[in-house]
Design a protein around this motif. Structure first.
Motif, PDB file in Angstrom:
ATOM      1  N   CYS A   1       0.855  -1.172   0.000  1.00 38.58           N
ATOM      2  CA  CYS A   1       0.000   0.000   0.000  1.00 38.58           C
ATOM      3  C   CYS A   1       0.903   1.237   0.000  1.00 38.58           C
ATOM      4  CB  CYS A   1      -0.948   0.023   1.187  1.00 38.58           C
ATOM      5  SG  CYS A   1      -0.173   0.014   2.812  1.00 38.58           S
ATOM      6  N   ALA A   2       0.362   2.296  -0.525  1.00 38.96           N
ATOM      7  CA  ALA A   2       1.137   3.527  -0.634  1.00 38.96           C
ATOM      8  C   ALA A   2       0.192   4.717  -0.635  1.00 38.96           C
ATOM      9  CB  ALA A   2       1.965   3.518  -1.917  1.00 38.96           C
ATOM     10  N   VAL A   3       0.733   5.862  -0.274  1.00 35.06           N
ATOM     11  CA  VAL A   3      -0.054   7.093  -0.319  1.00 35.06           C
ATOM     12  C   VAL A   3       0.756   8.162  -1.032  1.00 35.06           C
ATOM     13  CG1 VAL A   3      -1.372   6.595   1.766  1.00 35.06           C
ATOM     14  CG2 VAL A   3       0.767   7.901   1.939  1.00 35.06           C
ATOM     15  N   GLY A   4       0.032   9.041  -1.694  1.00 35.72           N
ATOM     16  CA  GLY A   4       0.684  10.123  -2.395  1.00 35.72           C
ATOM     17  C   GLY A   4      -0.274  11.270  -2.608  1.00 35.72           C
ATOM     18  N   ARG A   5       0.262  12.327  -3.179  1.00 33.68           N
ATOM     19  CA  ARG A   5      -0.560  13.494  -3.498  1.00 33.68           C
ATOM     20  C   ARG A   5      -0.828  13.480  -4.985  1.00 33.68           C
ATOM     21  NH1 ARG A   5      -2.539  15.394   1.339  1.00 33.68           N
ATOM     22  NH2 ARG A   5      -0.869  16.016   2.756  1.00 33.68           N
ATOM     23  N   SER A   6      -2.052  13.359  -5.345  1.00 35.63           N
ATOM     24  CA  SER A   6      -2.393  13.326  -6.755  1.00 35.63           C
ATOM     25  C   SER A   6      -3.794  13.870  -6.937  1.00 35.63           C
ATOM     26  CB  SER A   6      -2.307  11.892  -7.291  1.00 35.63           C
ATOM     27  OG  SER A   6      -2.771  11.840  -8.628  1.00 35.63           O
ATOM     28  N   SER A   7      -4.021  14.461  -8.069  1.00 35.73           N
ATOM     29  CA  SER A   7      -5.357  14.988  -8.360  1.00 35.73           C
ATOM     30  C   SER A   7      -6.262  13.915  -8.950  1.00 35.73           C
ATOM     31  CB  SER A   7      -5.251  16.155  -9.337  1.00 35.73           C
ATOM     32  OG  SER A   7      -4.634  15.731 -10.537  1.00 35.73           O
ATOM     33  N   ALA A   8      -5.729  12.708  -9.075  1.00 30.76           N
ATOM     34  CA  ALA A   8      -6.521  11.615  -9.631  1.00 30.76           C
ATOM     35  C   ALA A   8      -6.116  10.310  -8.981  1.00 30.76           C
ATOM     36  CB  ALA A   8      -6.329  11.536 -11.141  1.00 30.76           C
ATOM     37  N   ALA A   9      -6.984   9.348  -9.051  1.00 30.01           N
ATOM     38  CA  ALA A   9      -6.675   8.002  -8.550  1.00 30.01           C
ATOM     39  C   ALA A   9      -5.807   7.323  -9.599  1.00 30.01           C
ATOM     40  CB  ALA A   9      -7.968   7.231  -8.309  1.00 30.01           C
ATOM     41  N   THR A  10      -4.514   7.499  -9.472  1.00 29.12           N
ATOM     42  CA  THR A  10      -3.588   7.048 -10.499  1.00 29.12           C
ATOM     43  C   THR A  10      -2.814   5.804 -10.088  1.00 29.12           C
ATOM     44  OG1 THR A  10      -1.627   7.671 -11.762  1.00 29.12           O
ATOM     45  CG2 THR A  10      -1.852   8.651  -9.583  1.00 29.12           C
ATOM     46  N   PRO A  11      -2.574   4.870 -11.027  1.00 21.49           N
ATOM     47  CA  PRO A  11      -1.751   3.706 -10.730  1.00 21.49           C
ATOM     48  C   PRO A  11      -0.256   3.962 -10.967  1.00 21.49           C
ATOM     49  CG  PRO A  11      -2.705   3.472 -12.882  1.00 21.49           C
ATOM     50  CD  PRO A  11      -3.230   4.755 -12.330  1.00 21.49           C
ATOM     51  N   ASN A  12       0.090   5.209 -11.225  1.00 23.24           N
ATOM     52  CA  ASN A  12       1.489   5.569 -11.454  1.00 23.24           C
ATOM     53  C   ASN A  12       2.229   5.584 -10.128  1.00 23.24           C
ATOM     54  OD1 ASN A  12       3.929   6.677 -12.052  1.00 23.24           O
ATOM     55  ND2 ASN A  12       3.128   8.462 -13.119  1.00 23.24           N
ATOM     56  N   ALA A  13       3.091   4.619  -9.921  1.00 21.59           N
ATOM     57  CA  ALA A  13       3.793   4.479  -8.642  1.00 21.59           C
ATOM     58  C   ALA A  13       4.650   5.698  -8.312  1.00 21.59           C
ATOM     59  CB  ALA A  13       4.652   3.229  -8.649  1.00 21.59           C
ATOM     60  N   GLU A  14       5.088   6.429  -9.296  1.00 20.75           N
ATOM     61  CA  GLU A  14       5.948   7.588  -9.046  1.00 20.75           C
ATOM     62  C   GLU A  14       5.196   8.697  -8.327  1.00 20.75           C
ATOM     63  OE1 GLU A  14       7.693   8.808 -12.689  1.00 20.75           O
ATOM     64  OE2 GLU A  14       8.893   6.983 -12.922  1.00 20.75           O
ATOM     65  N   ARG A  15       3.888   8.631  -8.330  1.00 24.07           N
ATOM     66  CA  ARG A  15       3.093   9.664  -7.676  1.00 24.07           C
ATOM     67  C   ARG A  15       2.879   9.369  -6.196  1.00 24.07           C
ATOM     68  NH1 ARG A  15       0.616  13.035 -11.213  1.00 24.07           N
ATOM     69  NH2 ARG A  15       0.598  14.373  -9.369  1.00 24.07           N
ATOM     70  N   TYR A  16       3.410   8.268  -5.715  1.00 25.51           N
ATOM     71  CA  TYR A  16       3.199   7.861  -4.332  1.00 25.51           C
ATOM     72  C   TYR A  16       4.458   8.079  -3.519  1.00 25.51           C
ATOM     73  CZ  TYR A  16      -1.224   6.059  -5.895  1.00 25.51           C
ATOM     74  OH  TYR A  16      -2.493   5.969  -6.410  1.00 25.51           O
ATOM     75  N   ARG A  17       4.269   8.679  -2.363  1.00 23.39           N
ATOM     76  CA  ARG A  17       5.413   9.121  -1.571  1.00 23.39           C
ATOM     77  C   ARG A  17       5.790   8.142  -0.467  1.00 23.39           C
ATOM     78  NH1 ARG A  17       5.686  15.021   1.508  1.00 23.39           N
ATOM     79  NH2 ARG A  17       7.785  14.789   2.353  1.00 23.39           N
ATOM     80  N   TYR A  18       4.796   7.601   0.217  1.00 26.31           N
ATOM     81  CA  TYR A  18       5.066   6.714   1.354  1.00 26.31           C
ATOM     82  C   TYR A  18       4.541   5.322   1.039  1.00 26.31           C
ATOM     83  CZ  TYR A  18       5.788  11.128   3.804  1.00 26.31           C
ATOM     84  OH  TYR A  18       6.234  12.372   4.180  1.00 26.31           O
ATOM     85  N   TRP A  19       5.346   4.330   1.411  1.00 27.92           N
ATOM     86  CA  TRP A  19       5.024   2.941   1.092  1.00 27.92           C
ATOM     87  C   TRP A  19       5.039   2.075   2.331  1.00 27.92           C
ATOM     88  CZ3 TRP A  19       4.158   0.993  -3.925  1.00 27.92           C
ATOM     89  CH2 TRP A  19       4.255   1.959  -4.947  1.00 27.92           C
ATOM     90  N   GLY A  20       4.154   1.110   2.372  1.00 30.11           N
ATOM     91  CA  GLY A  20       4.178   0.110   3.416  1.00 30.11           C
ATOM     92  C   GLY A  20       5.189  -0.970   3.081  1.00 30.11           C
ATOM     93  N   GLN A  21       5.333  -1.943   3.966  1.00 27.93           N
ATOM     94  CA  GLN A  21       6.394  -2.931   3.829  1.00 27.93           C
ATOM     95  C   GLN A  21       6.030  -4.100   2.942  1.00 27.93           C
ATOM     96  OE1 GLN A  21       4.151  -3.015   6.073  1.00 27.93           O
ATOM     97  NE2 GLN A  21       3.793  -5.107   6.727  1.00 27.93           N
ATOM     98  N   GLY A  22       4.794  -4.248   2.572  1.00 26.19           N
ATOM     99  CA  GLY A  22       4.392  -5.343   1.705  1.00 26.19           C
ATOM    100  C   GLY A  22       3.891  -6.552   2.472  1.00 26.19           C
ATOM    101  N   THR A  23       2.946  -7.240   1.872  1.00 22.79           N
ATOM    102  CA  THR A  23       2.422  -8.473   2.445  1.00 22.79           C
ATOM    103  C   THR A  23       2.271  -9.495   1.329  1.00 22.79           C
ATOM    104  OG1 THR A  23       0.627  -9.419   3.802  1.00 22.79           O
ATOM    105  CG2 THR A  23       0.001  -7.686   2.243  1.00 22.79           C
ATOM    106  N   GLN A  24       2.706 -10.713   1.579  1.00 22.20           N
ATOM    107  CA  GLN A  24       2.733 -11.752   0.553  1.00 22.20           C
ATOM    108  C   GLN A  24       1.357 -12.385   0.374  1.00 22.20           C
ATOM    109  OE1 GLN A  24       5.448 -13.032  -1.455  1.00 22.20           O
ATOM    110  NE2 GLN A  24       3.730 -14.060  -2.465  1.00 22.20           N
TER     111      GLN A  24
END
Length: 124
Positions: free
Chosen positions: A96-119
């Motif tokens: 999961c990740a959060v970012g600042r964007s004016s749209a619900a975008t799947p572009n990972a570069e727009r996300y600033r903070y990331w969680g550690q991942g779950t398998q």
């Protein structure tokens, strides 16, 4: 700022899992929230995302549309990814990740903070 993803596991094809992403140290309000996944040997891809300011705006990867649902619980400051009818090709580490964007975008570069991942592993 911390994102804690959980809920992954090993399931058989056709079953369901619900992933959780709890935010700590900040409010999810006014952020764009996304779920991404990365399978071995493959590039990371955006699975689903939403803008917290407009719950009606959601994005879904074509291969998960109709099976996955993203949602948010404001009182728990947590985002969920409900995954139904899982397939072996859904096997991946989910982030999961959060970012600042004016749209619900799947572009990972727009996300600033990331969680550690779950398998998530789906057996056939």
């Amino acid at each position: 700022v911390q994102l804690q993803a959980s809920g992954g596991g090993l399931v058989q094809a056709g079953r369901s899992l619900r992933l959780s992403c709890k935010a700590s140290g900040f409010s999810l309000d006014f952020w764009t929230i996304g779920w991404f996944r990365q399978a071995p040997g493959k590039e990371r891809e955006g699975v689903s995302c939403m803008r917290s300011t407009t719950d009606s705006e959601r994005y879904y990867l074509a291969s998960v549309k109709g099976r996955f649902t993203i949602s948010r619980d404001r009182t728990k400051n947590t985002v969920y990814l409900q995954m139904n009818s899982l397939k072996p090709e859904d096997t991946a580490v989910y982030y999961c990740a959060v970012g600042r964007s004016s749209a619900a975008t799947p572009n990972a570069e727009r996300y600033r903070y990331w969680g550690q991942g779950t398998q998530v592993t789906v057996s056939s």
